[in-house]
Write a protein that holds these residues in place. Structure first.
Motif, PDB file in Angstrom:
ATOM      1  N   GLN A  87      62.415  -0.810   3.130  1.00 24.17           N
ATOM      2  CA  GLN A  87      63.625  -1.551   3.457  1.00 24.17           C
ATOM      3  C   GLN A  87      64.027  -2.486   2.310  1.00 24.17           C
ATOM      4  O   GLN A  87      63.191  -2.890   1.499  1.00 24.17           O
ATOM      5  CB  GLN A  87      63.418  -2.379   4.733  1.00 24.17           C
ATOM      6  CG  GLN A  87      63.160  -1.547   5.982  1.00 24.17           C
ATOM      7  CD  GLN A  87      62.990  -2.404   7.214  1.00 24.17           C
ATOM      8  OE1 GLN A  87      62.489  -3.521   7.144  1.00 24.17           O
ATOM      9  NE2 GLN A  87      63.401  -1.880   8.363  1.00 24.17           N
ATOM     10  N   VAL A  88      65.300  -2.818   2.256  1.00 23.28           N
ATOM     11  CA  VAL A  88      65.796  -3.778   1.273  1.00 23.28           C
ATOM     12  C   VAL A  88      65.612  -5.183   1.845  1.00 23.28           C
ATOM     13  O   VAL A  88      66.134  -5.505   2.911  1.00 23.28           O
ATOM     14  CB  VAL A  88      67.288  -3.528   0.962  1.00 23.28           C
ATOM     15  CG1 VAL A  88      67.812  -4.582  -0.024  1.00 23.28           C
ATOM     16  CG2 VAL A  88      67.490  -2.133   0.388  1.00 23.28           C
ATOM     17  N   VAL A  89      64.850  -6.020   1.126  1.00 22.78           N
ATOM     18  CA  VAL A  89      64.608  -7.385   1.609  1.00 22.78           C
ATOM     19  C   VAL A  89      65.526  -8.393   0.925  1.00 22.78           C
ATOM     20  O   VAL A  89      65.719  -9.497   1.437  1.00 22.78           O
ATOM     21  CB  VAL A  89      63.133  -7.805   1.424  1.00 22.78           C
ATOM     22  CG1 VAL A  89      62.207  -6.892   2.207  1.00 22.78           C
ATOM     23  CG2 VAL A  89      62.747  -7.813  -0.056  1.00 22.78           C
ATOM     24  N   GLU A  90      66.087  -8.003  -0.232  1.00 20.61           N
ATOM     25  CA  GLU A  90      66.979  -8.907  -0.952  1.00 20.61           C
ATOM     26  C   GLU A  90      67.717  -8.133  -2.027  1.00 20.61           C
ATOM     27  O   GLU A  90      67.176  -7.196  -2.617  1.00 20.61           O
ATOM     28  CB  GLU A  90      66.168 -10.039  -1.596  1.00 20.61           C
ATOM     29  CG  GLU A  90      67.019 -11.088  -2.296  1.00 20.61           C
ATOM     30  CD  GLU A  90      66.230 -12.342  -2.650  1.00 20.61           C
ATOM     31  OE1 GLU A  90      66.830 -13.257  -3.229  1.00 20.61           O
ATOM     32  OE2 GLU A  90      65.026 -12.412  -2.329  1.00 20.61           O
ATOM     33  N   SER A  91      68.977  -8.509  -2.274  1.00 17.61           N
ATOM     34  CA  SER A  91      69.716  -7.896  -3.375  1.00 17.61           C
ATOM     35  C   SER A  91      70.763  -8.888  -3.876  1.00 17.61           C
ATOM     36  O   SER A  91      71.160  -9.809  -3.160  1.00 17.61           O
ATOM     37  CB  SER A  91      70.393  -6.592  -2.925  1.00 17.61           C
ATOM     38  OG  SER A  91      71.359  -6.843  -1.936  1.00 17.61           O
ATOM     39  N   GLY A  92      71.192  -8.681  -5.121  1.00 15.68           N
ATOM     40  CA  GLY A  92      72.210  -9.553  -5.691  1.00 15.68           C
ATOM     41  C   GLY A  92      72.169  -9.526  -7.202  1.00 15.68           C
ATOM     42  O   GLY A  92      71.368  -8.794  -7.801  1.00 15.68           O
TER      43      GLY A  92
ATOM     44  N   HIS B 281      71.810  -5.554 -14.285  1.00 16.08           N
ATOM     45  CA  HIS B 281      72.875  -6.478 -13.902  1.00 16.08           C
ATOM     46  C   HIS B 281      72.647  -6.990 -12.480  1.00 16.08           C
ATOM     47  O   HIS B 281      72.905  -8.155 -12.182  1.00 16.08           O
ATOM     48  CB  HIS B 281      74.236  -5.785 -13.971  1.00 16.08           C
ATOM     49  CG  HIS B 281      74.576  -5.273 -15.338  1.00 16.08           C
ATOM     50  ND1 HIS B 281      74.234  -4.004 -15.751  1.00 16.08           N
ATOM     51  CD2 HIS B 281      75.191  -5.871 -16.385  1.00 16.08           C
ATOM     52  CE1 HIS B 281      74.659  -3.833 -17.000  1.00 16.08           C
ATOM     53  NE2 HIS B 281      75.234  -4.947 -17.408  1.00 16.08           N
ATOM     54  N   ARG B 282      72.199  -6.094 -11.608  1.00 15.67           N
ATOM     55  CA  ARG B 282      71.865  -6.468 -10.231  1.00 15.67           C
ATOM     56  C   ARG B 282      70.489  -5.919  -9.906  1.00 15.67           C
ATOM     57  O   ARG B 282      70.040  -4.938 -10.505  1.00 15.67           O
ATOM     58  CB  ARG B 282      72.885  -5.894  -9.236  1.00 15.67           C
ATOM     59  CG  ARG B 282      74.276  -6.520  -9.319  1.00 15.67           C
ATOM     60  CD  ARG B 282      75.198  -5.974  -8.208  1.00 15.67           C
ATOM     61  NE  ARG B 282      75.447  -4.557  -8.341  1.00 15.67           N
ATOM     62  CZ  ARG B 282      75.210  -3.644  -7.395  1.00 15.67           C
ATOM     63  NH1 ARG B 282      74.691  -4.026  -6.230  1.00 15.67           N
ATOM     64  NH2 ARG B 282      75.474  -2.369  -7.593  1.00 15.67           N
ATOM     65  N   VAL B 283      69.809  -6.543  -8.944  1.00 18.29           N
ATOM     66  CA  VAL B 283      68.520  -6.032  -8.479  1.00 18.29           C
ATOM     67  C   VAL B 283      68.536  -5.907  -6.963  1.00 18.29           C
ATOM     68  O   VAL B 283      69.220  -6.666  -6.262  1.00 18.29           O
ATOM     69  CB  VAL B 283      67.325  -6.922  -8.907  1.00 18.29           C
ATOM     70  CG1 VAL B 283      67.098  -6.848 -10.391  1.00 18.29           C
ATOM     71  CG2 VAL B 283      67.500  -8.342  -8.442  1.00 18.29           C
ATOM     72  N   MET B 284      67.754  -4.926  -6.503  1.00 16.79           N
ATOM     73  CA  MET B 284      67.572  -4.697  -5.074  1.00 16.79           C
ATOM     74  C   MET B 284      66.067  -4.639  -4.846  1.00 16.79           C
ATOM     75  O   MET B 284      65.382  -3.780  -5.413  1.00 16.79           O
ATOM     76  CB  MET B 284      68.242  -3.374  -4.676  1.00 16.79           C
ATOM     77  CG  MET B 284      68.293  -3.114  -3.203  1.00 16.79           C
ATOM     78  SD  MET B 284      69.312  -1.639  -2.844  1.00 16.79           S
ATOM     79  CE  MET B 284      68.127  -0.352  -3.213  1.00 16.79           C
TER      80      MET B 284
ATOM     81  N   TYR C  60      58.942 -12.472  -0.159  1.00 15.46           N
ATOM     82  CA  TYR C  60      58.366 -11.356  -0.913  1.00 15.46           C
ATOM     83  C   TYR C  60      58.828 -11.392  -2.375  1.00 15.46           C
ATOM     84  O   TYR C  60      58.032 -11.202  -3.297  1.00 15.46           O
ATOM     85  CB  TYR C  60      58.750 -10.033  -0.259  1.00 15.46           C
ATOM     86  CG  TYR C  60      58.215  -8.813  -0.982  1.00 15.46           C
ATOM     87  CD1 TYR C  60      56.846  -8.570  -1.054  1.00 15.46           C
ATOM     88  CD2 TYR C  60      59.080  -7.914  -1.597  1.00 15.46           C
ATOM     89  CE1 TYR C  60      56.351  -7.459  -1.720  1.00 15.46           C
ATOM     90  CE2 TYR C  60      58.593  -6.792  -2.260  1.00 15.46           C
ATOM     91  CZ  TYR C  60      57.227  -6.574  -2.319  1.00 15.46           C
ATOM     92  OH  TYR C  60      56.748  -5.468  -2.983  1.00 15.46           O
ATOM     93  N   THR C  61      60.115 -11.656  -2.588  1.00 12.48           N
ATOM     94  CA  THR C  61      60.630 -11.770  -3.956  1.00 12.48           C
ATOM     95  C   THR C  61      59.957 -12.928  -4.685  1.00 12.48           C
ATOM     96  O   THR C  61      59.591 -12.810  -5.864  1.00 12.48           O
ATOM     97  CB  THR C  61      62.156 -11.970  -3.952  1.00 12.48           C
ATOM     98  OG1 THR C  61      62.770 -10.946  -3.164  1.00 12.48           O
ATOM     99  CG2 THR C  61      62.721 -11.928  -5.351  1.00 12.48           C
TER     100      THR C  61
ATOM    101  N   LEU D 190      71.510  -0.991 -11.995  1.00  9.94           N
ATOM    102  CA  LEU D 190      70.981  -1.566 -10.763  1.00  9.94           C
ATOM    103  C   LEU D 190      69.473  -1.373 -10.762  1.00  9.94           C
ATOM    104  O   LEU D 190      68.973  -0.245 -10.844  1.00  9.94           O
ATOM    105  CB  LEU D 190      71.589  -0.880  -9.532  1.00  9.94           C
ATOM    106  CG  LEU D 190      70.974  -1.255  -8.175  1.00  9.94           C
ATOM    107  CD1 LEU D 190      71.196  -2.730  -7.862  1.00  9.94           C
ATOM    108  CD2 LEU D 190      71.546  -0.372  -7.058  1.00  9.94           C
ATOM    109  N   GLY D 191      68.728  -2.471 -10.699  1.00  8.36           N
ATOM    110  CA  GLY D 191      67.276  -2.401 -10.641  1.00  8.36           C
ATOM    111  C   GLY D 191      66.784  -2.302  -9.215  1.00  8.36           C
ATOM    112  O   GLY D 191      67.221  -3.054  -8.345  1.00  8.36           O
ATOM    113  N   ILE D 192      65.889  -1.345  -8.969  1.00  5.66           N
ATOM    114  CA  ILE D 192      65.237  -1.219  -7.662  1.00  5.66           C
ATOM    115  C   ILE D 192      63.786  -1.627  -7.866  1.00  5.66           C
ATOM    116  O   ILE D 192      63.024  -0.943  -8.555  1.00  5.66           O
ATOM    117  CB  ILE D 192      65.357   0.199  -7.094  1.00  5.66           C
ATOM    118  CG1 ILE D 192      66.835   0.609  -7.010  1.00  5.66           C
ATOM    119  CG2 ILE D 192      64.713   0.284  -5.724  1.00  5.66           C
ATOM    120  CD1 ILE D 192      67.054   2.023  -6.536  1.00  5.66           C
ATOM    121  N   VAL D 193      63.410  -2.769  -7.286  1.00  6.14           N
ATOM    122  CA  VAL D 193      62.131  -3.408  -7.584  1.00  6.14           C
ATOM    123  C   VAL D 193      61.257  -3.422  -6.339  1.00  6.14           C
ATOM    124  O   VAL D 193      61.746  -3.655  -5.224  1.00  6.14           O
ATOM    125  CB  VAL D 193      62.354  -4.861  -8.078  1.00  6.14           C
ATOM    126  CG1 VAL D 193      61.042  -5.498  -8.487  1.00  6.14           C
ATOM    127  CG2 VAL D 193      63.330  -4.887  -9.250  1.00  6.14           C
TER     128      VAL D 193
END
Length: 535
Positions: A500-505, A491-494, A518-519, A313-316
């Protein structure tokens, strides 16, 4: 085209006795024309920075320009006395350094540092120099220049400090600006801003720029011409479009191929029972002092995530987004203020140190800067076996396992008796990974593990991390500010911003069709996107 602004002919820079090779720069010939950006690209040790430092007359002690010429304005810079090169340095040729925090005086205000340089070459009153400095800061796009002039370097962000360095370099309107890896340590969005700023100023002032980098993505955004260096020599040179679109030398092709493209081919891992479940996690810090009072700053704000075995899981996010604080809460280097951290069914968020100790070996971390995270007084063998020994493992068994783990991460077990300073950056990162793997973790947290590495070494370490994840069926939290890097291994990014989390999937979905502005901004900031030759 007329005479070049600077003409480097057969430059030789000799290294001190005992170095790994005789010459850091070995017969380099280059020209930089008026109003042109020449990018010198290559890995660490290629000689690109020492070429630039030779132009500035700033070679380190023991390193000498032993041959060749550097012609500028009719004079050979290598033959000028120290007083002559000092007159040119700053006035006609200026430099932006890679690490502005190291280049700026920490105990002198920004205004004083800029005005000192101006007044060293121009006989003007201090008030006039301060006004000029304020105008330069405003030109750099910095808000409230008057306040910044009174500030100290530690009070500024990395991007602000780099803009201050650019302002200092431009204070005397030089003919040649040398930029030595000026964006390597910056977030991709800040990097994009700085690159755009340098390009704009170069165009407006019709100035020449010698830009040093290891990243062909940056070259694609900046260069008119490119020179590729390896082992102290130029292996390829030409117009940027030609070198980027049709590279001739195998080394050039390898450098371009190593640049992450920001394209993901990884499919999400089947989510059975998550190994890690974080729910509504928050972390606050207090800022201020005894006399000034304090205020709460929310670093992580009600963040939730899941992580399964065999998944990355990527935290970006940019600096200050809360991604590293989140990781440190998960590993309990920081205590969260609220929320739940279920690890294999047990809530570790509120565990006492004694209750947590048996579980610590199952969550391990690889840090951003391997050199500062490795004890310089211990051998590699001592570093790698320290964890198992702390948990009571027999010395002989620990050393035998250490040899196996070092082989797994691509290091020779015979290096166990060497010290960290004897290794390259990429090798030190492998040592840090070996240390983490020695405890047979279930979860590996990689905090910006490749941000300081050359693109080719970066590609090797990313592949190694993914190979290790597959072989050991690890769950991995991968922290990064670079969307290109996340695409390689996640495999997934957050995506996080302001805690705060603005997008994940799934990574492919987020990259192909981001739902957050932002992404989209992070993706748009990727240097050289769409300009490099296909792999």
């Amino acid at each position: 085209m007329g005479e070049p602004l600077i003409d480097i002919r057969d430059l030789i820079v000799a290294l001190p006795p005992g170095a790994d090779r005789a010459h850091a720069v070995d017969g380099v010939s280059l020209t930089i024309n008026p109003n042109e950006i020449l990018c010198i690209v290559g890995e660490s040790g290629s000689g690109k920075s020492l070429t630039a430092h030779a132009v500035m007359g700033l070679l380190p002690r023991g390193v000498t320009a032993s041959g060749g010429q550097i012609l500028f304005g009719g004079a050979d810079l290598l033959r000028l006395p120290p007083s002559g090169i000092r007159k040119l340095r700053g006035r006609d040729i200026a430099m932006i350094f890679q690490d502005p925090m190291a280049a700026l005086n920490p105990v002198v205000t920004i205004g004083r540092q800029i005005t000192e340089q101006i007044r060293a070459h121009r006989a003007i009153p201090e008030k006039e120099a301060l006004e000029l400095a304020g105008g330069l800061l405003a030109e750099m796009g910095l808000a409230d220049p008057k306040a910044l002039l009174k500030s100290f370097p530690h009070q500024l962000s990395g991007g602000q400090r780099q803009r201050v360095m650019i302002a200092m370099a431009l204070s005397l309107s030089p003919k040649l600006l040398i930029a030595d890896e000026p964006t390597t340590a910056l977030d991709v969005t800040t990097q994009a801003q700085i690159l755009k700023l340098i390009k704009r100023i170069q165009t407006e002032r019709a100035m020449s720029v010698l830009f040093i980098t290891h990243d062909f993505g940056v070259v694609a955004d900046m260069a008119d011409r490119v020179a590729v260096m390896r082992h102290g020599r130029v292996v390829e040179e030409g117009a940027a479009a030609e070198v980027l679109g049709n590279p001739k030398h195998s080394y050039t092709r390898a450098l371009i191929a190593a640049v992450p493209r920001g394209e993901s081919a990884l499919q999400p891992v089947a989510q059975d029972k998550p190994l890690l479940t974080v729910t509504e996690l928050s972390k606050h810090f207090r800022r201020g002092g005894f006399f000034s009072g304090s205020a709460a700053v929310t670093a992580v704000d009600r963040v939730s995530l899941t992580l399964s075995r065999g998944e990355t899981l990527g935290i970006v996010g940019e600096s200050g987004s809360g991604k590293s604080t989140l990781a440190r809460c998960v590993i309990r280097l920081l205590d969260p203020d609220a929320g739940e951290i279920l690890f294999d069914g047990a809530d570790i968020a509120r565990m006492t140190p004694g209750a947590l100790r048996p579980l610590r070996r199952r969550i391990q971390m690889v840090f951003q800067d391997p050199f500062s995270s490795l004890n310089p007084r211990q051998t590699v063998g001592e570093i790698v076996i320290a964890g198992p020994r702390a948990y009571g493992e027999d010395m002989k068994e620990a050393r035998e396992r250490a040899a196996d783990i070092l082989r797994l991460v691509g290091l020779n077990p015979e290096t166990m008796n060497r010290f960290p300073h004897e290794f390259s950056g990429g090798q030190r990162q492998r040592i840090g990974l070996a240390r983490a793997l020695m405890l047979k973790p279930d979860i590996l947290i990689a905090d910006e593990p490749v941000s300081a590495l050359d693109v080719t070494v970066q590609a090797q370490v990313l592949k190694l991390l993914d190979d290790v994840r597959q072989q050991m069926n690890l769950a991995m939290l991968f922290i990064t500010h670079d969307m290109r890097v996340a695409a390689q291994v996640c495999h997934r990014v957050m995506v996080m911003r302001h805690g705060q989390v603005v997008e994940s999937g799934p990574t492919g979905t987020v990259f192909a069709a981001p739902s957050s502005d932002y992404t989209r901004a992070l993706l748009a900031a990727i240097p050289g996107r769409g300009k490099l030759a296909p792999v």
